[in-house]
Design an enzyme around this catalytic site. Structure first.
Site, short mmCIF file in Angstrom:
data_model
loop_
_atom_site.label_atom_id
_atom_site.label_comp_id
_atom_site.label_asym_id
_atom_site.label_seq_id
_atom_site.Cartn_x
_atom_site.Cartn_y
_atom_site.Cartn_z
N MET A 19 -55.38 15.50 44.20
CA MET A 19 -56.39 15.92 43.23
C MET A 19 -57.24 17.04 43.83
O MET A 19 -57.80 16.88 44.92
CB MET A 19 -57.28 14.74 42.83
CG MET A 19 -56.57 13.67 42.03
SD MET A 19 -57.65 12.28 41.62
CE MET A 19 -57.62 11.38 43.19
N CYS A 102 -49.56 20.31 37.26
CA CYS A 102 -50.95 20.71 37.02
C CYS A 102 -51.07 21.43 35.68
O CYS A 102 -50.38 22.43 35.45
CB CYS A 102 -51.45 21.60 38.15
SG CYS A 102 -53.14 22.20 37.87
N ASP A 206 -53.48 6.69 33.75
CA ASP A 206 -54.12 5.49 33.16
C ASP A 206 -53.88 4.21 33.94
O ASP A 206 -53.99 3.11 33.38
CB ASP A 206 -53.68 5.28 31.70
CG ASP A 206 -54.16 6.40 30.78
OD1 ASP A 206 -54.91 7.27 31.25
OD2 ASP A 206 -53.77 6.39 29.59
N GLY A 228 -54.94 8.13 40.51
CA GLY A 228 -55.75 9.34 40.53
C GLY A 228 -57.21 9.05 40.25
O GLY A 228 -57.96 8.61 41.11
N ARG A 229 -57.60 9.25 39.00
CA ARG A 229 -59.02 9.20 38.65
C ARG A 229 -59.69 7.86 38.93
O ARG A 229 -60.89 7.82 39.21
CB ARG A 229 -59.20 9.59 37.17
CG ARG A 229 -58.99 11.08 36.93
CD ARG A 229 -59.07 11.43 35.44
NE ARG A 229 -57.92 10.95 34.70
CZ ARG A 229 -57.80 11.03 33.38
NH1 ARG A 229 -58.79 11.54 32.66
NH2 ARG A 229 -56.71 10.60 32.77
#
Length: 330
Positions: A19, A102, A206, A228-229
């Site tokens: 990231m 990306c 997700d 990731g997030r």
């Protein structure tokens, strides 16, 4: 047990996603301590590397405690990508990863990142030549396709495997979706269920609860999850998922003391790595999640994200621990 080249991984490994401005050495170290099995660097421009651009070169920094660690590069020009591989090898990573996912406009407009999803033959050719160039295992991170009408991920993944890709991570959205809507894991499962596929297929997108990771493993049959997030400002996510795998129960959330200590270490490692100014600036994005859910916290968060001096940020951590030390996170 899945393997990337000769790198043996545990059953259903958890990978820290590459990231931009997030997965730097300090953050990777924290995630590794909390159970990340493989970590990836921020994506690095091949053009930046061959120009010796400082912003790109510093991203090559890796440390023994991170291993196995992959360095991710992006670009669309074959010569530049091959030169970048030569440079990356000198940093001695365990894996070279190619970013074909990306969605950011400044990357896509150069036909790099997810832009290359409009030209699958070029994607395959670049990968093939990079595999030939290096002795390190090469992996790919990509998306389902350019848009809903051009999803060819089953074919693309098989072709990438056939030219030597050692593993593939697939984000369950198209480029047009960016990060909107829900990730669709079904096409990723189709890749995994292709009888000709034999390399690990990792799902991305997700995976934001332990239950989601279980679904990806049990319902979709994937080989691992790339996180990731959900990990930004919350490196404990990896540990929580692994605990849930073993017990079916949730770990208690980290205490205020644990959060403050992690934020302190994160900031100090960032300063040690990039210096005072950049260290302070680039750690800001994590504080919201470190202290998410605390009522009437805006005053303290503003101090953390607007102070230019590390002493002021460390002082804010002290204030938070003193005022909210007994706060119970849900």
């Amino acid at each position: 047990m899945p393997k990337i080249g000769n790198i043996e991984l545990p059953d259903f490994p958890l990978l820290l996603a590459p990231m931009e401005d997030v997965s730097d050495p300090p953050f990777r170290a924290l995630c590794k301590e909390q159970g990340a099995d493989v970590v990836y660097t921020e994506f690095i421009s091949s053009e930046g590397l061959i120009r010796d651009a400082a912003k790109s070169v510093i991203k090559l920094d890796i440390y023994e405690k991170e291993r196995p660690v992959g360095i991710q590069i992006f670009g669309a020009e074959l010569d530049s990508m091959l030169q970048a591989v030569d440079i990356v090898e000198k940093s001695n990573p365990d894996i070279i990863d190619i970013n074909f996912g990306c969605p950011v406009k400044k990357v896509v407009c150069k036909n790099a990142g997810a832009g290359i999803l409009r030209d699958i033959p070029l994607m395959v050719k670049l990968t093939e030549e990079i595999v030939k160039r290096t002795k390190l295992p090469v992996t790919v991170k990509t998306r389902l396709g350019w848009d809903a009408n051009s999803i060819k991920i089953v074919e693309a993944a098989e072709r990438l495997q056939d030219v030597g890709t050692q593993a593939i991570s697939i984000h369950g959205r198209t480029r047009v979706q960016m990060y909107k809507g829900e990730a669709d894991w079904k096409p990723i499962a189709e890749v995994k269920n292709n009888p000709r596929m034999h390399i690990p297929v990792f799902g991305n997108g997700d995976v934001d609860t332990p239950e989601a990771a279980v679904r990806m493993r049990d319902e979709y049959g994937l080989d691992g999850a790339m996180i990731g997030r959900a990990s930004i400002g919350y490196p404990w996510f990896f540990k929580e998922v692994k605990h849930y795998f073993k017990t079916g129960t949730h770990l208690p959330p980290p205490t205020m003391e644990e959060r403050v200590e992690a934020a302190r270490r994160h900031l100090q490692m960032s300063i040690d790595w990039k210096g005072e100014k950049l260290g302070v600036f680039e750690t800001r994005r994590h504080y919201t999640n470190y202290f998410k859910g605390i009522p009437h916290f805006k005053e303290y968060r503003m101090k953390m994200v607007t102070s230019d001096e590390s002493a002021d940020v460390f002082a804010a951590f002290d204030e938070v621990l003193e005022k909210f030390g007994d706060f119970q996170f849900a």
